[in-house]
Design a protein around this motif. Structure first.
Motif, PDB file in Angstrom:
ATOM      1  N   LEU A  75     -48.466  21.906  28.188  1.00  0.00           N
ATOM      2  CA  LEU A  75     -47.203  21.538  27.527  1.00  0.00           C
ATOM      3  C   LEU A  75     -46.461  20.464  28.328  1.00  0.00           C
ATOM      4  CD1 LEU A  75     -45.487  22.671  25.059  1.00  0.00           C
ATOM      5  CD2 LEU A  75     -44.144  23.856  26.805  1.00  0.00           C
ATOM      6  N   LEU A  76     -46.371  20.665  29.615  1.00  0.00           N
ATOM      7  CA  LEU A  76     -45.622  19.719  30.452  1.00  0.00           C
ATOM      8  C   LEU A  76     -46.348  18.387  30.605  1.00  0.00           C
ATOM      9  CD1 LEU A  76     -44.342  22.079  33.308  1.00  0.00           C
ATOM     10  CD2 LEU A  76     -43.088  21.244  31.323  1.00  0.00           C
ATOM     11  N   SER A  77     -47.652  18.366  30.317  1.00  0.00           N
ATOM     12  CA  SER A  77     -48.437  17.133  30.492  1.00  0.00           C
ATOM     13  C   SER A  77     -48.331  16.196  29.298  1.00  0.00           C
ATOM     14  CB  SER A  77     -49.917  17.466  30.710  1.00  0.00           C
ATOM     15  OG  SER A  77     -50.058  18.314  31.811  1.00  0.00           O
ATOM     16  N   ARG A  78     -47.719  16.638  28.224  1.00  0.00           N
ATOM     17  CA  ARG A  78     -47.695  15.831  26.995  1.00  0.00           C
ATOM     18  C   ARG A  78     -46.658  14.719  27.085  1.00  0.00           C
ATOM     19  NH1 ARG A  78     -50.536  17.203  22.786  1.00  0.00           N
ATOM     20  NH2 ARG A  78     -51.557  19.227  22.678  1.00  0.00           N
ATOM     21  N   ALA A  79     -47.139  13.506  26.900  1.00  0.00           N
ATOM     22  CA  ALA A  79     -46.229  12.356  26.929  1.00  0.00           C
ATOM     23  C   ALA A  79     -45.283  12.386  25.729  1.00  0.00           C
ATOM     24  CB  ALA A  79     -47.033  11.066  26.943  1.00  0.00           C
ATOM     25  N   GLY A  80     -45.786  12.888  24.573  1.00  0.00           N
ATOM     26  CA  GLY A  80     -44.958  12.944  23.376  1.00  0.00           C
ATOM     27  C   GLY A  80     -43.723  13.814  23.572  1.00  0.00           C
ATOM     28  N   LEU A  81     -43.908  14.960  24.244  1.00  0.00           N
ATOM     29  CA  LEU A  81     -42.770  15.848  24.492  1.00  0.00           C
ATOM     30  C   LEU A  81     -41.778  15.205  25.455  1.00  0.00           C
ATOM     31  CD1 LEU A  81     -44.415  19.392  24.713  1.00  0.00           C
ATOM     32  CD2 LEU A  81     -42.952  18.469  22.911  1.00  0.00           C
ATOM     33  N   GLY A  82     -42.330  14.458  26.429  1.00  0.00           N
ATOM     34  CA  GLY A  82     -41.448  13.758  27.358  1.00  0.00           C
ATOM     35  C   GLY A  82     -40.598  12.730  26.640  1.00  0.00           C
ATOM     36  N   THR A 130     -44.246  11.942  30.860  1.00  0.00           N
ATOM     37  CA  THR A 130     -44.527  13.317  30.432  1.00  0.00           C
ATOM     38  C   THR A 130     -43.329  14.201  30.755  1.00  0.00           C
ATOM     39  OG1 THR A 130     -45.464  13.907  32.580  1.00  0.00           O
ATOM     40  CG2 THR A 130     -46.975  13.004  30.941  1.00  0.00           C
ATOM     41  N   LEU A 131     -43.332  15.383  30.147  1.00  0.00           N
ATOM     42  CA  LEU A 131     -42.239  16.323  30.397  1.00  0.00           C
ATOM     43  C   LEU A 131     -42.217  16.709  31.881  1.00  0.00           C
ATOM     44  CD1 LEU A 131     -40.063  17.533  28.680  1.00  0.00           C
ATOM     45  CD2 LEU A 131     -41.532  19.496  28.212  1.00  0.00           C
ATOM     46  N   TYR A 132     -43.405  16.878  32.458  1.00  0.00           N
ATOM     47  CA  TYR A 132     -43.471  17.254  33.876  1.00  0.00           C
ATOM     48  C   TYR A 132     -42.846  16.174  34.763  1.00  0.00           C
ATOM     49  CZ  TYR A 132     -45.288  18.512  38.435  1.00  0.00           C
ATOM     50  OH  TYR A 132     -45.370  18.850  39.768  1.00  0.00           O
ATOM     51  N   SER A 133     -43.240  14.924  34.555  1.00  0.00           N
ATOM     52  CA  SER A 133     -42.720  13.861  35.423  1.00  0.00           C
ATOM     53  C   SER A 133     -41.230  13.631  35.177  1.00  0.00           C
ATOM     54  CB  SER A 133     -43.514  12.570  35.213  1.00  0.00           C
ATOM     55  OG  SER A 133     -43.513  12.191  33.863  1.00  0.00           O
ATOM     56  N   ARG A 134     -40.764  13.861  33.936  1.00  0.00           N
ATOM     57  CA  ARG A 134     -39.333  13.710  33.673  1.00  0.00           C
ATOM     58  C   ARG A 134     -38.529  14.808  34.371  1.00  0.00           C
ATOM     59  NH1 ARG A 134     -37.543  10.180  30.711  1.00  0.00           N
ATOM     60  NH2 ARG A 134     -35.620  11.291  30.239  1.00  0.00           N
ATOM     61  N   LEU A 135     -39.079  16.021  34.385  1.00  0.00           N
ATOM     62  CA  LEU A 135     -38.409  17.097  35.117  1.00  0.00           C
ATOM     63  C   LEU A 135     -38.306  16.772  36.599  1.00  0.00           C
ATOM     64  CD1 LEU A 135     -40.084  20.192  33.435  1.00  0.00           C
ATOM     65  CD2 LEU A 135     -37.629  19.810  33.579  1.00  0.00           C
ATOM     66  N   GLN A 136     -39.407  16.245  37.152  1.00  0.00           N
ATOM     67  CA  GLN A 136     -39.421  15.944  38.590  1.00  0.00           C
ATOM     68  C   GLN A 136     -38.444  14.822  38.923  1.00  0.00           C
ATOM     69  OE1 GLN A 136     -41.187  18.049  40.542  1.00  0.00           O
ATOM     70  NE2 GLN A 136     -41.596  19.004  38.567  1.00  0.00           N
ATOM     71  N   GLN A 137     -38.395  13.784  38.089  1.00  0.00           N
ATOM     72  CA  GLN A 137     -37.508  12.660  38.423  1.00  0.00           C
ATOM     73  C   GLN A 137     -36.036  13.040  38.209  1.00  0.00           C
ATOM     74  OE1 GLN A 137     -38.824   9.418  35.920  1.00  0.00           O
ATOM     75  NE2 GLN A 137     -37.184   9.709  34.443  1.00  0.00           N
ATOM     76  N   PHE A 138     -35.788  13.925  37.220  1.00  0.00           N
ATOM     77  CA  PHE A 138     -34.420  14.398  37.016  1.00  0.00           C
ATOM     78  C   PHE A 138     -33.968  15.223  38.227  1.00  0.00           C
ATOM     79  CE2 PHE A 138     -31.637  17.893  35.599  1.00  0.00           C
ATOM     80  CZ  PHE A 138     -30.571  17.166  35.103  1.00  0.00           C
ATOM     81  N   ALA A 159     -49.670   8.452  31.923  1.00  0.00           N
ATOM     82  CA  ALA A 159     -49.449   9.608  31.060  1.00  0.00           C
ATOM     83  C   ALA A 159     -50.336   9.519  29.830  1.00  0.00           C
ATOM     84  CB  ALA A 159     -47.980   9.641  30.647  1.00  0.00           C
ATOM     85  N   SER A 160     -50.490  10.667  29.170  1.00  0.00           N
ATOM     86  CA  SER A 160     -51.341  10.693  27.988  1.00  0.00           C
ATOM     87  C   SER A 160     -50.766  11.668  26.968  1.00  0.00           C
ATOM     88  CB  SER A 160     -52.763  11.110  28.378  1.00  0.00           C
ATOM     89  OG  SER A 160     -53.507  11.435  27.240  1.00  0.00           O
TER      90      SER A 160
END
Length: 717
Positions: A563-570, A246-254, A509-510
């Motif tokens: 928005l941040l929870s969307r796997a598609g955006l991630g 997800t966008l949220y998890s990608r932000l956190q790992q970045f 993710a979902s």
């Protein structure tokens, strides 16, 4: 050939000098801010009445020192990264030493699990196992899956997956599965149970979480470092956050990957042998851990008393008190973990951590703890308590400003309020600027460090690196007030005596976020932000713009969370090259293998909808192979009393005649734990005429007989 370095060579004078440098920097920055604040509060001639503002100044000083601690850690990290740090435990091993010749001791790799995704658990374990096999040192390691799962489906899936994995890897006698009947003291109790039963057979224990991944090379090196340093009790790695979808998890790992090295190098600079334990991806010397790290029972009841929820900091402090060192192998490659996929999942985890850290208040004055360990505990507490204090600062100051605007004594375009004190805007801006510098400068330094060392390509290139860092900074600015509200709520609830239950950590993710949950969770924050913002705009428009960064995050909390929870955006961000990390552009083979294996697993056909809810129970009763595996793993029990036997007879009858929907989870678990019942149910299910079975069981048998050509019994691969 002599070893290059051992922790015994660490010069205590130099460690003292490092800590003196670290705390002096914090003191200087904090003193500067406190002096500035005192000047704002106490302008003009001194009067006795102004002494009443002293608690306000003390509170501000503590909060600022907390911010300064992070900044000074990053600053010293920058210093040692550029200059090189000779006091690193990774220097215990020489670069030219082959893995086959490193000294090792018998080691158990333990993975406590609780209702996690079995595919992720066992594919992760498979990747670690095969990576260790490639080092040629597999014989020194055993693997233990320590289950506390109380979901019948998860339990049976774990058992079948364990049996399948052992067959596929020829791992019987090396990979073990244990399910506790009673889950006392959660994760720490789970590990303690392992130590009581099998701890004496091993010199070391590598503790993993269900989402942990470590390369075989990193595990071998970790154990070898323990062998070379016999006074080290715990050696903690710095796991990198990976596999964010997800966008949220990608932000956190970045953020973790880009900014983490500065902070980790800084931590090692002043921690040295008094570092911390984070509960996983670490190796522990078993004998002293069993002797000295038993957790004390806190006075009173939960949430403040009773059992300790966050055990890792305490275990590190207890081992250090007994004379054993705790080190951080911050530069050891090959240690990974996964983060929560959504903001709400992160908040759920934070609530548990919040209670655990607040419990540590009892231990701040415990006898004979090392001062650095007390500081770790204090930092953990401040990580949560600072939020309600900052919120109180802002709210009280806002209300006082409104009152002064209404009576016409303050112009918000020229002055703001700090509690009841009128402060000119230019001076307030200077203090605000100093605080923001301490928060954001480490991010700028981290980007500069990557650019300087020519590592931008691993983050997608120079432009994408800078753009990703800017977007991450904007996102973290918007998320900061949301997290402040979450933490304030958690601290308040805990102070009111409301504890937390141990829930399964969501890791998947979902593409379909739960709108209802997001709206309910964030509605209070949104309303709070709207009322606060509208009041400020009506009463003091100039002040409204001061608050706007905080208000924007609160008002947009629900849509932002979705928005941040969307796997598609991630996934789209990854395609655009945003928030890339070296662990994606140059992935370790163990990560690639895990990703490929999971893709294969998730292609597996799901059970039909009508059977899905109790598919594990169905398999354990219906399928002879699953039934045999399950019963063989149960502890045989003596026949109970007549009333107990009658209880089980009645449960069995109801299960077959009425179907599993008519039984509670507790009743299903009772049957699954009783080997006699499981044998009886399996036999009777195949013997009884169809009209004596519930429609659910008739459907289950039809589905089983039709699909016997596919491995539905395995639930896995």
């Amino acid at each position: 050939m002599p070893t290059a370095f051992t922790v015994e060579q660490v010069d205590k004078t130099r460690v003292s000098r490092r800590r003196a440098t670290f705390f002096s920097l914090i003191f200087l920055l904090t003193a500067l801010a406190a002096w500035f604040m005192a000047d704002l509060l106490w302008q003009g001639p001194f009067t006795l009445a102004r002494v009443a503002d002293l608690p306000l100044l003390i509170l501000f000083t503590i909060l600022f020192a907390h911010v300064a601690t992070g900044f000074c850690t990053a600053l010293l990290g920058l210093y040692v990264i550029n200059r090189g740090d000779t006091a690193r435990i990774s220097r215990t091993l020489r670069d030219d030493e082959s893995l086959e010749k490193l000294p090792l001791g018998s080691t158990a790799i333990v993975m406590p699990v609780f209702n996690e995704d079995p595919s992720r658990i066992f594919e992760g374990l498979r990747a670690i196992y095969q990576s260790l096999e490639q080092t040629g040192r597999l014989d020194e390691f055993d693997f233990f899956i320590l289950s506390d799962s109380n979901d019948p489906n998860r339990w049976i899936q774990e058992e079948v997956a364990w049996a399948e994995l052992c067959k596929q890897l020829n791992g019987f006698g090396r990979i073990f599965y244990r399910k506790r009947r009673i889950s006392l003291n959660k994760k720490s109790g789970n590990v303690a149970d392992f130590l009581r039963r099998w701890g004496s057979s091993y010199r070391y224990m590598v503790v993993l979480d269900a989402d942990s991944i470590m390369t075989g090379e990193s595990i071998v090196k970790l154990v070898a470092m323990m062998e070379r340093n016999p006074t080290v009790g715990i050696l903690q790695t710095a796991p990198r956050v990976v596999n964010g979808v997800t966008l949220y998890s990608r932000l956190q790992q970045f953020a973790s990957r880009l900014y983490g090295p500065l902070f980790l190098a800084g931590l090692n600079y002043w921690h040295q042998g008094e570092s911390n334990f984070w509960g996983h991806n670490a190796v522990i010397r078993v004998a002293p851990f069993m002797e000295h790290a038993a957790l004390p029972e806190l006075p009173g009841r939960e949430p403040f008393g009773g059992r300790i929820l966050s055990h890792d900091f305490v275990e590190a402090a207890l081992l250090r008190r007994a004379g054993w060192k705790v080190w951080l192998a911050h530069d050891l490659e090959g240690s990974f973990e996964e983060g929560p996929p959504t903001l709400i999942d992160a908040a759920k985890r934070d609530r548990r951590w919040c209670q655990g850290n607040l419990q540590h208040s009892w231990l701040l004055t415990a006898k004979n703890l090392h001062p650095v360990n007390r500081f770790h505990l204090f930092q953990g507490i401040m990580g949560y308590v600072s939020s309600p204090i900052w919120l109180l600062f802002m709210l009280v100051s806002t209300l006082r400003l409104f009152a002064r605007v209404e009576d016409g004594t303050v112009d918000p375009a020229r002055y703001i309020m700090i509690f009841d004190h009128v402060v000119p805007v230019p001076q307030a801006l200077a203090l605000f600027g100093l605080t923001m510098t301490l928060i954001f400068l480490p991010k700028v330094l981290s980007v500069g460090l990557v650019l300087k060392h020519g590592r931008a390509a691993a983050y997608g290139g120079r432009v994408r690196l800078v753009l990703s860092a800017l977007l991450e900074t904007i996102a973290s600015t918007l998320l900061a007030p949301i997290n402040m509200m979450f933490h304030s709520k958690f601290v308040t609830y805990i102070l009111l005596g409301q504890g937390v239950n141990w829930v399964t950590q969501q890791r998947t993710a979902s593409d379909d976020p739960d709108w209802r949950e997001a709206i309910i969770t964030h509605s209070g924050q949104t309303l709070f932000g709207l009322v606060w913002g509208a009041s400020a705009y009506i009463l003091a428009p100039a002040f409204f713009w001061w608050l706007s960064p905080v208000l924007l995050g609160l008002v947009l909390s629900a849509p932002l969370s979705i928005l941040l929870s969307r796997a598609g955006l991630g996934r789209r961000a990854r395609e655009l090259g945003l928030f890339l990390t070296p662990d994606e552009t140059e992935p370790a083979p163990v990560l690639t293998q895990l990703e490929q294996n999971l893709e294969e697993c998730y292609k597996h056909m799901l059970p039909i909808r009508e059977l899905r809810r109790d598919f594990g129970l169905m398999q354990a009763i219906l399928d002879p192979y699953v039934n045999a595996v399950h019963v063989s793993l149960l502890r045989q029990r003596r026949p109970g009393s007549y009333s107990v036997r009658r209880y089980f007879v009645e449960l069995r009858r109801r299960l077959l005649a009425d179907g599993p929907d008519k039984l509670t989870t507790r009743e299903k678990m009772a049957l699954l734990l009783d080997p006699e019942s499981m044998n009886w149910l399996h036999e009777q299910l195949w013997k009884l005429p169809a009209d004596q079975l519930s429609p659910w069981w008739r459907l289950a048998m039809r589905q089983y007989n039709v699909l016997t050509a596919t491995p539905v019994t395995a639930l896995y691969r």
